[in-house]
Design an enzyme around this catalytic site. Structure first.
Site, PDB file in Angstrom:
ATOM      1  N   GLU A 281      44.634  25.867  13.078  1.00 29.64           N
ATOM      2  CA  GLU A 281      45.885  25.115  13.180  1.00 29.64           C
ATOM      3  C   GLU A 281      46.939  25.765  12.287  1.00 29.64           C
ATOM      4  O   GLU A 281      46.996  25.469  11.086  1.00 29.64           O
ATOM      5  CB  GLU A 281      45.672  23.676  12.716  1.00 29.64           C
ATOM      6  CG  GLU A 281      44.651  22.916  13.530  1.00 29.64           C
ATOM      7  CD  GLU A 281      44.879  21.405  13.450  1.00 29.64           C
ATOM      8  OE1 GLU A 281      45.104  20.819  14.505  1.00 29.64           O
ATOM      9  OE2 GLU A 281      44.862  20.845  12.351  1.00 29.64           O
TER      10      GLU A 281
ATOM     11  N   HIS B  80      41.781  19.225   6.993  1.00 26.92           N
ATOM     12  CA  HIS B  80      43.046  19.256   7.739  1.00 26.92           C
ATOM     13  C   HIS B  80      44.174  19.689   6.798  1.00 26.92           C
ATOM     14  O   HIS B  80      44.161  19.361   5.616  1.00 26.92           O
ATOM     15  CB  HIS B  80      43.328  17.867   8.331  1.00 26.92           C
ATOM     16  CG  HIS B  80      44.481  17.877   9.276  1.00 26.92           C
ATOM     17  ND1 HIS B  80      45.791  17.792   8.834  1.00 26.92           N
ATOM     18  CD2 HIS B  80      44.534  18.016  10.617  1.00 26.92           C
ATOM     19  CE1 HIS B  80      46.589  17.856   9.894  1.00 26.92           C
ATOM     20  NE2 HIS B  80      45.854  17.997  10.985  1.00 26.92           N
TER      21      HIS B  80
HETATM   22  P1  PGA Z   1      50.095  17.913  16.466  1.00 29.29           P
HETATM   23  O1  PGA Z   1      48.975  17.756  15.319  1.00 29.29           O
HETATM   24  O2  PGA Z   1      49.363  18.064  17.769  1.00 29.29           O
HETATM   25  O3  PGA Z   1      50.896  16.642  16.387  1.00 29.29           O
HETATM   26  O4  PGA Z   1      50.896  19.126  16.130  1.00 29.29           O
HETATM   27  C1  PGA Z   1      47.814  18.533  15.354  1.00 29.29           C
HETATM   28  C2  PGA Z   1      46.973  18.239  14.146  1.00 29.29           C
HETATM   29  O5  PGA Z   1      47.526  17.986  13.068  1.00 29.29           O
HETATM   30  O6  PGA Z   1      45.729  18.228  14.228  1.00 29.29           O
END
Ligand code: PGA
Length: 229
Positions: free
Chosen positions: A150, A84
């Protein structure tokens, strides 16, 4: 479609039990909850599919603060998020360690959500594809592997990638690695459909909106409806 809720460092065992008791995912969606380590036991007891937020590449050893596949499997945890952007940004996670964590977890029978994504400056300077290429290069196709795209600038900021931009990045990732790709970054009930309807978007990794049963359920219901249509 896979919809995973990343709770980050929120919810102890008590709040986890409350959430799990109230949560009833619709049929046709693979709904996964990713609580912090201390709440994994309570979450598994709640009967849902549970992933951890990280996992180490050794079976055991002197690795203070880490958790092994063996411990997770004994707890009844079915998978883990790896790499992540918050791990990369604050805890020294590198592409190399992401590769090691992912390969070991898959080999030991866990499912893995491996996260990739560019930072805002990297997108501005046209480096997005180079960054994704480097992050994907440490991963190999596996039936239990999914990638989460992401974009770092979209995480917790309310700035979601446009569906077109997500579709483009997902297509690029799939051209290198043939696995399902989830979108993550400010996914909410209001924008879930526009993102999930894209052909290369195979699910979502949800942070903030996964902390409330109502909003997480609404996203799961959107996914279930789109899977049926
Ligand atoms: P968020 O986080 O939906 O709060 O933007 C997503 C993530 O970090 O996996």
């Amino acid at each position: 479609m896979l919809i995973a809720g990343n709770w980050k460092m929120f919810k102890g065992p008590g709040q986890t039990r409350e959430f799990c008791a109230a949560f009833s995912p619709p049929a046709g969606v693979d709904a996964v909850l990713c609580p912090p380590f201390g709440s994994l036991g309570a979450a598994v007891a709640g009967g849902h599919t549970i992933f951890a937020q990280n996992v180490h590449w050794a079976d055991e050893g002197a690795f203070t603060g880490e958790v092994s596949t063996k411990i997770l499997l004994e707890l009844g945890v079915q998978g883990a998020i790896v790499g992540h952007s918050e791990r990369r940004q604050y805890f020294g996670e590198t592409d190399e360690t992401v590769g090691m964590r992912t390969a070991h977890a898959l080999e030991r029978g866990l499912r893995v959500i491996a996260c990739v994504g560019e930072q805002e400056e990297e997108r501005r300077s046209g480096e997005t594809e180079d960054v994704l290429r480097r992050q994907i290069a440490v991963l190999s196709p596996h039936e239990n592997l999914v990638v989460a795209y992401e974009p770092v600038w979209a995480i917790g900021t309310g700035k979601t990638a446009t569906p077109e931009l997500a579709q483009e990045a997902h297509a690029f990732i799939k051209s290198m690695l043939d696995v399902p790709v989830l979108y993550g970054g400010s996914v909410k009930p209001e924008n879930a459909e526009a993102l999930l309807v894209q052909g290369h978007v195979d699910g979502a990794l949800v942070g903030g909106a996964s902390l409330e049963v109502e909003s997480f359920t609404a996203i799961c219901e959107t996914a279930a409806r789109l899977s049926r249509s």
